[in-house]
Motif scaffolding. Structure first.
Motif, PDB file in Angstrom:
ATOM      1  N   TYR A  34       0.841  -1.188   0.000  1.00 17.97           N
ATOM      2  CA  TYR A  34       0.000   0.000   0.000  1.00 17.97           C
ATOM      3  C   TYR A  34       0.883   1.246   0.000  1.00 17.97           C
ATOM      4  O   TYR A  34       2.010   1.216   0.484  1.00 17.97           O
ATOM      5  CB  TYR A  34      -0.898   0.048   1.248  1.00 17.97           C
ATOM      6  CG  TYR A  34      -1.967  -1.011   1.284  1.00 17.97           C
ATOM      7  CD1 TYR A  34      -1.691  -2.296   1.750  1.00 17.97           C
ATOM      8  CD2 TYR A  34      -3.262  -0.733   0.856  1.00 17.97           C
ATOM      9  CE1 TYR A  34      -2.673  -3.273   1.775  1.00 17.97           C
ATOM     10  CE2 TYR A  34      -4.249  -1.703   0.890  1.00 17.97           C
ATOM     11  CZ  TYR A  34      -3.947  -2.964   1.350  1.00 17.97           C
ATOM     12  OH  TYR A  34      -4.926  -3.924   1.382  1.00 17.97           O
ATOM     13  N   GLN A  36       0.589   5.329   1.209  1.00 20.11           N
ATOM     14  CA  GLN A  36      -0.223   6.262   1.980  1.00 20.11           C
ATOM     15  C   GLN A  36       0.362   7.670   1.883  1.00 20.11           C
ATOM     16  O   GLN A  36       1.535   7.883   2.175  1.00 20.11           O
ATOM     17  CB  GLN A  36      -0.307   5.825   3.454  1.00 20.11           C
ATOM     18  CG  GLN A  36      -1.233   6.673   4.302  1.00 20.11           C
ATOM     19  CD  GLN A  36      -1.312   6.182   5.739  1.00 20.11           C
ATOM     20  OE1 GLN A  36      -0.354   5.642   6.284  1.00 20.11           O
ATOM     21  NE2 GLN A  36      -2.462   6.389   6.385  1.00 20.11           N
ATOM     22  N   GLY A  39      -1.956  12.149   5.857  1.00 21.77           N
ATOM     23  CA  GLY A  39      -3.323  12.512   6.204  1.00 21.77           C
ATOM     24  C   GLY A  39      -4.401  11.755   5.454  1.00 21.77           C
ATOM     25  O   GLY A  39      -5.588  12.033   5.634  1.00 21.77           O
ATOM     26  N   GLU A  40      -3.991  10.790   4.632  1.00 24.69           N
ATOM     27  CA  GLU A  40      -4.970  10.027   3.861  1.00 24.69           C
ATOM     28  C   GLU A  40      -4.894   8.545   4.210  1.00 24.69           C
ATOM     29  O   GLU A  40      -3.961   8.093   4.854  1.00 24.69           O
ATOM     30  CB  GLU A  40      -4.721  10.223   2.363  1.00 24.69           C
ATOM     31  CG  GLU A  40      -4.809  11.671   1.911  1.00 24.69           C
ATOM     32  CD  GLU A  40      -4.496  11.832   0.432  1.00 24.69           C
ATOM     33  OE1 GLU A  40      -4.401  12.988  -0.014  1.00 24.69           O
ATOM     34  OE2 GLU A  40      -4.334  10.810  -0.263  1.00 24.69           O
ATOM     35  N   ALA A  41      -5.879   7.815   3.769  1.00 25.17           N
ATOM     36  CA  ALA A  41      -5.889   6.374   4.003  1.00 25.17           C
ATOM     37  C   ALA A  41      -4.956   5.674   3.023  1.00 25.17           C
ATOM     38  O   ALA A  41      -4.644   6.207   1.957  1.00 25.17           O
ATOM     39  CB  ALA A  41      -7.310   5.835   3.848  1.00 25.17           C
ATOM     40  N   PRO A  42      -4.499   4.500   3.349  1.00 28.59           N
ATOM     41  CA  PRO A  42      -3.637   3.745   2.427  1.00 28.59           C
ATOM     42  C   PRO A  42      -4.374   3.387   1.143  1.00 28.59           C
ATOM     43  O   PRO A  42      -5.576   3.117   1.152  1.00 28.59           O
ATOM     44  CB  PRO A  42      -3.292   2.483   3.223  1.00 28.59           C
ATOM     45  CG  PRO A  42      -3.559   2.821   4.640  1.00 28.59           C
ATOM     46  CD  PRO A  42      -4.689   3.800   4.603  1.00 28.59           C
ATOM     47  N   PHE A  44      -4.395   0.759  -2.063  1.00 27.27           N
ATOM     48  CA  PHE A  44      -3.928  -0.564  -2.461  1.00 27.27           C
ATOM     49  C   PHE A  44      -3.088  -0.472  -3.736  1.00 27.27           C
ATOM     50  O   PHE A  44      -3.466   0.160  -4.716  1.00 27.27           O
ATOM     51  CB  PHE A  44      -5.137  -1.477  -2.684  1.00 27.27           C
ATOM     52  CG  PHE A  44      -4.808  -2.812  -3.275  1.00 27.27           C
ATOM     53  CD1 PHE A  44      -5.024  -3.068  -4.618  1.00 27.27           C
ATOM     54  CD2 PHE A  44      -4.286  -3.810  -2.477  1.00 27.27           C
ATOM     55  CE1 PHE A  44      -4.733  -4.302  -5.155  1.00 27.27           C
ATOM     56  CE2 PHE A  44      -3.993  -5.053  -3.004  1.00 27.27           C
ATOM     57  CZ  PHE A  44      -4.213  -5.298  -4.353  1.00 27.27           C
ATOM     58  N   PHE A  87       3.721   0.832   2.791  1.00 28.07           N
ATOM     59  CA  PHE A  87       3.575  -0.205   3.804  1.00 28.07           C
ATOM     60  C   PHE A  87       3.419  -1.568   3.136  1.00 28.07           C
ATOM     61  O   PHE A  87       2.688  -1.697   2.145  1.00 28.07           O
ATOM     62  CB  PHE A  87       2.333   0.032   4.662  1.00 28.07           C
ATOM     63  CG  PHE A  87       2.421   1.221   5.573  1.00 28.07           C
ATOM     64  CD1 PHE A  87       1.829   2.431   5.218  1.00 28.07           C
ATOM     65  CD2 PHE A  87       3.077   1.138   6.792  1.00 28.07           C
ATOM     66  CE1 PHE A  87       1.897   3.528   6.062  1.00 28.07           C
ATOM     67  CE2 PHE A  87       3.146   2.230   7.642  1.00 28.07           C
ATOM     68  CZ  PHE A  87       2.559   3.423   7.266  1.00 28.07           C
ATOM     69  N   PHE A 102       1.064  -4.978   9.469  1.00 32.37           N
ATOM     70  CA  PHE A 102       1.784  -4.016   8.656  1.00 32.37           C
ATOM     71  C   PHE A 102       3.167  -3.724   9.206  1.00 32.37           C
ATOM     72  O   PHE A 102       3.387  -3.700  10.423  1.00 32.37           O
ATOM     73  CB  PHE A 102       0.994  -2.716   8.555  1.00 32.37           C
ATOM     74  CG  PHE A 102      -0.204  -2.809   7.660  1.00 32.37           C
ATOM     75  CD1 PHE A 102      -1.431  -3.199   8.159  1.00 32.37           C
ATOM     76  CD2 PHE A 102      -0.088  -2.536   6.307  1.00 32.37           C
ATOM     77  CE1 PHE A 102      -2.537  -3.306   7.327  1.00 32.37           C
ATOM     78  CE2 PHE A 102      -1.180  -2.640   5.471  1.00 32.37           C
ATOM     79  CZ  PHE A 102      -2.409  -3.032   5.971  1.00 32.37           C
ATOM     80  N   LYS A 104       6.477  -1.017   9.532  1.00 33.05           N
ATOM     81  CA  LYS A 104       6.498   0.361  10.030  1.00 33.05           C
ATOM     82  C   LYS A 104       6.471   1.393   8.915  1.00 33.05           C
ATOM     83  O   LYS A 104       6.305   2.582   9.166  1.00 33.05           O
ATOM     84  CB  LYS A 104       7.720   0.571  10.918  1.00 33.05           C
ATOM     85  CG  LYS A 104       7.647  -0.213  12.220  1.00 33.05           C
ATOM     86  CD  LYS A 104       8.798   0.132  13.147  1.00 33.05           C
ATOM     87  CE  LYS A 104       8.655  -0.615  14.467  1.00 33.05           C
ATOM     88  NZ  LYS A 104       9.734  -0.290  15.427  1.00 33.05           N
TER      89      LYS A 104
END
Lengths: 112, 116
Positions: A34, A36, A39-42, A44, A87, A102, A104
């Motif tokens: 993923y 990211q 401030g946003e979501a991961p 895919f 990630f 996940f 780090k």
């Protein structure tokens, strides 16, 4: 157990290549990658299910060595939009529960 | 690809109050959803697995009475943070196994919770 990602951070100039590694001490069933943005979501990127599998997505590809319990993400001819934290998420069991652990993360910065 | 939506995107609440975060699968049915928490500059930590029609499965160290999860339908899971404290401030993200490709896990947009 949390997979180990390396490097922790990498800085590139636009057009350069990078490799991000993900390794586990446990046997893996699948590896998910993923990206990211802050401030946003991961988002895919890809999933690798089989040992030795390689997949590609535009100029981003990945490999999965099941025996070594490792996966690598390859970014070629990087673009500014590639900047973000990458990630890997690993799935240990036989694929029945999709629970991901996940790493780090690897912070990738692409500069002009 | 499949779409997972979270609401609200941002929420600020006072200490001691409860706040509910919704996670919806918009164009597919999701029998299983996952809830993650992410602190700034850290990785995503799985909190619980939400199963439609049954109790959620919590990860070790996550208080089930504090983080209430309800998966009442095939398209909606909710996370309620009860008696919130400032240390609960975090980015909460849900994910669902999506649509036609059951090998892909899609994430919602995330919800920023700030407890003051």
């Amino acid at each position: 157990q949390q997979p180990v990602q390396s490097p922790q951070a990498v800085i590139l100039r636009e057009g350069e290549d990078a490799v991000i590694n993900c390794s586990s001490s446990k046997a893996l069933y699948s590896v998910h990658w993923y990206r990211q943005k802050h401030g946003e979501a991961p988002v895919f990127l890809m999933i690798l299910l089989k040992g030795g599998e390689q997949k590609g997505h535009e100029k981003i590809s990945a490999s999965f060595n099941e025996k070594k319990q490792q996966s690598s993400l390859y970014l070629t001819a990087s673009q500014l939009s590639y900047s973000g934290t990458y990630f890997c998420g690993t799935e240990r069991s036989g694929g029945s529960n999709y629970k991901l652990t996940f790493g780090k993360g690897t912070l990738l910065t692409v500069n002009p | 690809g499949a779409v997972v939506s979270q609401h609200p995107s941002w929420v600020i609440c006072k200490s001691g109050t409860s706040v509910k975060i919704e996670c919806r699968s918009l164009d597919f049915q999701a029998t299983t959803m996952f809830w993650y928490r992410q602190f700034p500059k850290q990785s995503l930590m799985l909190m619980a697995t939400s199963n439609e029609g049954s109790k959620a499965t919590y990860e070790q160290g996550v208080e089930k009475d504090k983080f209430l999860i309800n998966h009442a339908s095939l398209t909606l899971s909710t996370l309620t943070v009860t008696s919130a404290h400032p240390e609960d401030s975090s980015f909460y993200i849900c994910s669902a196994i999506g649509g036609a490709d059951r090998n892909t896990i899609y994430f919602g947009e995330g919800s920023w919770l700030t407890v003051v």
